[in-house]
Design an enzyme around this catalytic site. Structure first.
Site, short mmCIF file in Angstrom:
data_model
loop_
_atom_site.label_atom_id
_atom_site.label_comp_id
_atom_site.label_asym_id
_atom_site.label_seq_id
_atom_site.Cartn_x
_atom_site.Cartn_y
_atom_site.Cartn_z
CE1 TYR A 149 10.90 2.15 -27.64
CE2 TYR A 149 13.15 1.91 -28.27
CZ TYR A 149 12.04 2.27 -28.59
OH TYR A 149 11.64 2.93 -29.70
CE LYS A 200 6.53 17.71 -27.51
NZ LYS A 200 6.41 18.57 -28.56
CG ASP A 232 7.77 19.11 -31.59
OD1 ASP A 232 8.75 19.55 -30.91
OD2 ASP A 232 6.62 19.81 -31.36
CG ASP A 256 13.56 3.11 -32.59
OD1 ASP A 256 14.28 3.07 -33.80
OD2 ASP A 256 13.08 2.28 -31.94
CG ASP A 260 14.78 3.89 -38.44
OD1 ASP A 260 16.00 3.58 -38.46
OD2 ASP A 260 13.78 3.24 -38.63
#
Ligand code: NAD
Length: 381
Positions: A149, A200, A232, A256, A260
Site C-alpha cells: 500500500y 509468501k 494461501d 487486510d 476480514d
C-alpha cells in the site's frame, strides 16, 4: 503493569464519531466507558473531533488538522466509522476513508490488532459448523504502514509505445518487520504463547526477508512457539480449523484480507473490535465494520463492536485491564440474557435496538458492581 493509585487519574480521550451509524454507536460506547470508569475510580475527559464525511462537509477536509492535533495530544482515540457511498465520486484525497490513512500516519500506528473470539451465545450466527468455530480465540496482528500500500514506485505509467502499466511495490525493511514481530511476540506471551507468521516466502523476496527476520526475533522469545504458513494455506486453515491459531502475524495486504476472513468466522461483523498501535503515543480503537449507511439513523446498529473496542482502549492504552474485563463480561452477560440486535438475531431471542442494547449493558454493569463476585446471572431475560 498496573498504574499505582489510578483512583485519581483522568484520561483525555478523543472521540471521533464519523459517519453513518458512527454517532449512534459512539453514544453507547462512551456511556459504557464512562460507567465503568466511575465504578473503577478514574475519569475520562472527552474531546470530540470531526472526521470522515462529517469533517468534509464542515471543513472540506476529511481529516482536519485540528482533529489530528487533538488525537495526538490525547491518551487514546476512540473512533466509530467513516464513509458513505455518496462520497465515492470525490477525488481520492477528499474521501472519508482517506482520513483513516492520515490518522494512522499522523499517529505512527504500525500495528493493527484484531481479536476474533466467538461468544458461545453466537455460535449459530456463523456460516461454519459449530464444532469448527466454537471456542475460537485468535488475534490477527497486521502490519499497517508498510508493504504494497505504501511501497515505491507506485502509479500508472505509460511506456514509450503508449501502453499503460499499473505498478505497486511490496517492500519491507528489516526494522519494519522486527518492530511488528515484537508486538506479535509480546502479545502471544500474554496469551497462549503460539505465534503463526504468514507470508509468501516461496515466491516473494520481500516475504523471504520477512520470514528470516521473524525467525531471528523469535530467539528473544524462546517461550513462544513460532510457526510459518504461506498465505494461501493460511486462508484455507482459517476456515478448516481456526482453533489451531492463537496469534497470527502478517504484513499489510495479507492482513487486510485474512483479518476480514477471520472476522467472518464469527458471522457477525457488528461484534468485532480492533486496536491500532504505535511504539508510543495514543492508539486508535474502532470497530472492524464500516459506517453501515443502509441502517444509519434507524436505531438498528449493533453497538457491541464499539463497546468491545472501548474495552481494548482500557486494556492497551489506559492500562486498566480490570475495567476492560468488566465490559467484556457485561457484553457476554447481556448476550446470555438473550438480547440481540437485528444483525445477530436468531429465533427465541429478544430483539433490541442500538440504544436498548446500550441500556442493557449499563444495567448489567450496575448489577455487577452491586454483586462483584458472581457475574450477573445468565437467566435474567
Ligand atoms: P459496512 O461494514 O459499513 O457494512 C456492511 C454490512 O454490514 C451492511 O449491511 C451493514 O448494515 C452491516 N453492518 C455493519 N456494521 C454493523 C453494525 N454495527 N450493526 C449492524 N449491522 C452492521 O461496509 P460497507 O457497506 O462496505 O461500507 C459502508 C461505508 O463504510 C463505505 O463508505 C466504506 O468505505 C466505509 N467503511 C469504513 C470503515 C471504517 O470506518 N473503518 C471500514 C469499512 C468500510
Amino acid at each position: 503493569m498496573s498504574v499505582p493509585s489510578s483512583a485519581a487519574r483522568t484520561y483525555r480521550i478523543t472521540a471521533l464519531a464519523g459517519d453513518g451509524i458512527g454517532p449512534e454507536i459512539m453514544q453507547v460506547g462512551r456511556a459504557v466507558l464512562d460507567a465503568v470508569a466511575a465504578q473503577m475510580g478514574f475519569s475520562l475527559q472527552w474531546q470530540e473531533g470531526l472526521i470522515g464525511g462529517a469533517a468534509y462537509e464542515a471543513t472540506g477536509d476529511p481529516l482536519p488538522p485540528e482533529t489530528l492535533k487533538m488525537a495526538q495530544e490525547s491518551d487514546a482515540v476512540y473512533l466509530a466509522a467513516v464513509g458513505d457511498f455518496k462520497y465515492d465520486t470525490l477525488p481520492r484525497e477528499k474521501r472519508p476513508e482517506r482520513a483513516l490513512l492520515g490518522l494512522r500516519a499522523g499517529l505512527g500506528l504500525f500495528a493493527n490488532l484484531r481479536p476474533v473470539k466467538i461468544f458461545p451465545q453466537l455460535v449459530e450466527a456463523s456460516s461454519l459448523k459449530a464444532e469448527v468455530i466454537a471456542g475460537i480465540d485468535l488475534v490477527v496482528v497486521r502490519e499497517l504502514t508498510g508493504g504494497i500500500y505504501f511501497g515505491q514506485p507506485k502509479g500508472i505509467f505509460t511506456d514509450a509505445t503508449g501502453s499503460r502499466r499499473g505498478v505497486n511495490t511490496m517492500a519491507y525493511s528489516e526494522a519494519e518487520v522486527d518492530r511488528i514481530a515484537r508486538v506479535a511476540f509480546e502479545l502471544a506471551r500474554k496469551r497462549r504463547r503460539k505465534l503463526c507468521s504468514v507470508d509468501k516466502a516461496n515466491v516473494l523476496e520481500v516475504s523471504q526477508l520477512w520470514r528470516e527476520r521473524v525467525t531471528a526475533i523469535a530467539a528473544e522469545y524462546p517461550d513462544v512457539e513460532l510457526s510459518h504458513l504461506y498465505v494461501d494455506n493460511a486462508a484455507m486453515q482459517l476456515v478448516r480449523w481456526p482453533k489451531q491459531f492463537d496469534v497470527i502475524l502478517t504484513e499489510n495486504l495479507f492482513g487486510d484480507i485474512l483479518s476480514d476472513e477471520a472476522a467472518m468466522l464469527t458471522g457477525s461483523i457488528g461484534m468485532l473490535p480492533s486496536a491500532s498501535l504505535g511504539s508510543s503515543g495514543p492508539g486508535v480503537y474502532e470497530p472492524v465494520h464500516g459506517s453501515a449507511p443502509d441502517i444509519a439513523g434507524q436505531d438498528k446498529a449493533n453497538p457491541l463492536a464499539q463497546v468491545l473496542s472501548g474495552a481494548m482502549l482500557l486494556r492497551y492504552s489506559l492500562d486498566q485491564p480490570q475495567a476492560a474485563d468488566r465490559i467484556e463480561q457485561a457484553v457476554e452477560a447481556v448476550l446470555a440474557q438473550g438480547y440481540r440486535t437485528a444483525d445477530i438475531y436468531s429465533e427465541g431471542m429478544t430483539l433490541v435496538g442500538c440504544r436498548e442494547m446500550g441500556e442493557k449493558i449499563l444495567a448489567t454493569l450496575a448489577q455487577q458492581q452491586a454483586s462483584p463476585q458472581g457475574s450477573p446471572s445468565a437467566a435474567g431475560g
